[in-house]
Write a protein that holds these residues in place. Structure first.
Motif, PDB file in Angstrom:
ATOM      1  N   ALA A 130       6.612  -4.816   8.838  1.00  0.00           N
ATOM      2  CA  ALA A 130       7.655  -5.816   9.083  1.00  0.00           C
ATOM      3  C   ALA A 130       8.610  -5.920   7.906  1.00  0.00           C
ATOM      4  N   LEU A 131       8.080  -5.912   6.673  1.00  0.00           N
ATOM      5  CA  LEU A 131       8.924  -6.040   5.481  1.00  0.00           C
ATOM      6  C   LEU A 131       8.212  -5.384   4.312  1.00  0.00           C
ATOM      7  N   PRO A 132       8.495  -4.124   4.048  1.00  0.00           N
ATOM      8  CA  PRO A 132       7.858  -3.463   2.907  1.00  0.00           C
ATOM      9  C   PRO A 132       8.279  -4.131   1.592  1.00  0.00           C
ATOM     10  N   GLY A 133       7.348  -4.133   0.645  1.00  0.00           N
ATOM     11  CA  GLY A 133       7.663  -4.645  -0.683  1.00  0.00           C
ATOM     12  C   GLY A 133       7.139  -6.017  -0.996  1.00  0.00           C
ATOM     13  N   SER A 134       6.633  -6.734   0.024  1.00  0.00           N
ATOM     14  CA  SER A 134       6.110  -8.064  -0.267  1.00  0.00           C
ATOM     15  C   SER A 134       4.716  -8.014  -0.870  1.00  0.00           C
ATOM     16  N   ASP A 135       3.947  -6.967  -0.530  1.00  0.00           N
ATOM     17  CA  ASP A 135       2.570  -6.766  -1.025  1.00  0.00           C
ATOM     18  C   ASP A 135       1.614  -7.873  -0.604  1.00  0.00           C
ATOM     19  N   VAL A 136       2.029  -8.772   0.299  1.00  0.00           N
ATOM     20  CA  VAL A 136       1.138  -9.842   0.710  1.00  0.00           C
ATOM     21  C   VAL A 136      -0.023  -9.308   1.539  1.00  0.00           C
ATOM     22  N   GLN A 137       0.149  -8.100   2.117  1.00  0.00           N
ATOM     23  CA  GLN A 137      -0.939  -7.510   2.906  1.00  0.00           C
ATOM     24  C   GLN A 137      -2.136  -7.136   2.020  1.00  0.00           C
ATOM     25  N   ASP A 138      -1.940  -7.061   0.699  1.00  0.00           N
ATOM     26  CA  ASP A 138      -3.024  -6.675  -0.209  1.00  0.00           C
ATOM     27  C   ASP A 138      -3.701  -7.867  -0.866  1.00  0.00           C
ATOM     28  N   GLN A 139      -3.337  -9.090  -0.511  1.00  0.00           N
ATOM     29  CA  GLN A 139      -3.966 -10.240  -1.158  1.00  0.00           C
ATOM     30  C   GLN A 139      -5.431 -10.343  -0.763  1.00  0.00           C
ATOM     31  N   VAL A 140      -6.214 -11.040  -1.604  1.00  0.00           N
ATOM     32  CA  VAL A 140      -7.673 -11.077  -1.416  1.00  0.00           C
ATOM     33  C   VAL A 140      -8.072 -11.899  -0.196  1.00  0.00           C
TER      34      VAL A 140
END
Length: 429
Positions: A130-140
């Motif tokens: 949806a939006l590359p670069g947020s990195d929220v998909q890698d949060q714990v």
């Protein structure tokens, strides 16, 4: 490390999920549009069935707001917590017509709620797409989608705030979105020794000293240089106990540490006496003390063990003054100059007044001795006042420094009885 794009990434990922899955679930909704507009603009340039996903509020997640990020902070390090957010969305369905006569909006809302029910966890790949670069998909912490029941009153307040007509809606909360802080993490060096000689922590059994009250001599309100003050408390008689006296001025003097006076045979077990040295025995007394309030703290200093500090209690330190001309020198006419010396010296910023015949007189001048003078250590502060126009008589003079008055009393006779000190009286004709 997730960043400020995280909120937008979550919104776009939810929109993509609904846009893809709802028409598959209900083939009658082919051509369904999913928007992320405010409710008053949800149907702008939209004719067919649609869903509007509106982020109407955010809230700090209490469970994560004070926790260090497990990926950014290791044991022994300290970092600024991540911004932990719960995102509140309002999902609204619209039919092909504004009247909803075919109940298409009901089909759209039911399908959308079913999709969100089947996807309680937002997929990381969908967030990344949806939006590359947020990195929220890698949060714990996984991002969860949960329905929120809203009462009729809550819905009424929401739609009144939107300034548009109410439409069938469902509320959801997406939690938790962690936006990492950009403040640097502090990393401590490894511990090589635990205390002196690597002896580890020291444990002391029992309670430490405690101060209940400070009692000036003869029941007065203040103590003067050369007098004793009684410290009433508990666990004060240990030989290793010292007493720290510190000025309460905004720019304080270095604290003074005193030992207790040797105990008297009839002295109570829970009291000790501290003797503040007079000028004759303490050449630096004028510089080490200041009139006003002084805090007293007991410090238990056992050998090879940490210092145990008690609570602090304040005591008033009264100034020692001389008056010129005093009553025995003759009368001081109104308008003349009255000179008062103050020991210990008055410090910068202290408030000084002279109490005479029920009046409070402001000083006309305040003179400190020259630090380069060889007599500096023995020279007090000199303060001058103008004698006011007042009825004739003899009046005791008191100097008030930061709310603490000098003591115009002396004791004579057997038993000693208090009388006004003639050397601290002023005669007015």
């Amino acid at each position: 490390m997730s960043n400020s794009l995280s909120v937008a990434a979550i919104t776009l990922a939810l929109r993509g999920l609904l846009d893809t899955a709802v028409p598959v679930l209900d083939t009658g909704l082919v051509g369904l549009q999913v928007t992320t507009r405010t409710p008053d603009a949800a149907r702008t340039n939209v004719d067919g069935p649609s869903l509007n996903l509106f982020l109407y509020g955010t809230a700090t997640n209490a469970g994560w707001s004070n926790l260090d990020s497990p990926l950014a902070v290791r044991p022994g390090e300290s970092g600024f917590p991540a911004l932990a957010l719960d995102l509140h969305y309002l999902l609204t369905a619209y039919g092909a017509e504004d009247t909803d006569s075919t109940a298409t909006s009901h089909r759209a809302l039911g399908a959308a709620m079913s999709v969100l029910h089947d996807h309680p966890l937002l997929d990381g790949d969908a967030i990344l797409a949806a939006l590359p670069g947020s990195d929220v998909q890698d949060q714990v912490e996984r991002i969860r989608i949960s329905p929120v029941p809203l009462s009729v009153d809550d819905l009424s307040k929401l739609w009144s705030g939107f300034a548009t007509q109410y439409r069938l809606s469902a509320a959801y909360v997406v939690s938790v979105v962690l936006i990492d802080s950009r403040r640097p993490t502090r990393s401590a060096l490894p511990v090589l020794t635990r205390g002196p000689d690597d002896r580890g922590p020291a444990a002391v059994s029992g309670a430490g000293p405690a101060v209940r009250a400070l009692v000036p001599p003869r029941g007065r309100a203040a103590v003067r240089l050369g007098e004793e003050v009684v410290v009433d408390g508990t666990r004060l008689t240990d030989p290793s106990t010292v007493f720290r006296l510190a000025s309460l001025l905004p720019d304080p003097l270095p604290p003074v540490e005193l030992q207790r006076r040797p105990p008297m045979p009839d002295e109570p077990a829970d009291q000790v006496s501290l003797r503040i040295l007079p000028l004759a025995e303490d050449p630096d007394a004028l510089g080490r003390w200041a009139p006003g309030f002084v805090s007293v703290t007991a410090l238990l200093t056992p050998p090879d063990l940490p210092v145990v500090v008690s609570n602090a209690v304040a005591v008033a330190l009264a100034p020692l003054i001389t008056v010129s001309p005093k009553a025995t020198d003759g009368p001081a006419a109104p308008g003349s100059t009255l000179t008062v010396t103050c020991a210990p010296r008055v410090r910068s910023g202290q408030r000084v007044t002279l109490l005479l015949a029920g009046r409070q007189l402001a000083p006309t001048s305040l003179t400190q001795p020259d630090p380069a003078s060889p007599t500096f250590a023995d020279t007090p502060t000199t303060i001058t006042f103008e004698v006011p126009d007042m009825p004739g008589g003899t009046y005791p003079a008191r100097l008030r420094v930061d709310g603490v008055d000098s003591i115009p009393v002396t004791y004579a006779g057997d038993p000693p009885l208090p009388t006004f000190d003639p050397d601290q009286q002023v005669s007015v004709p």
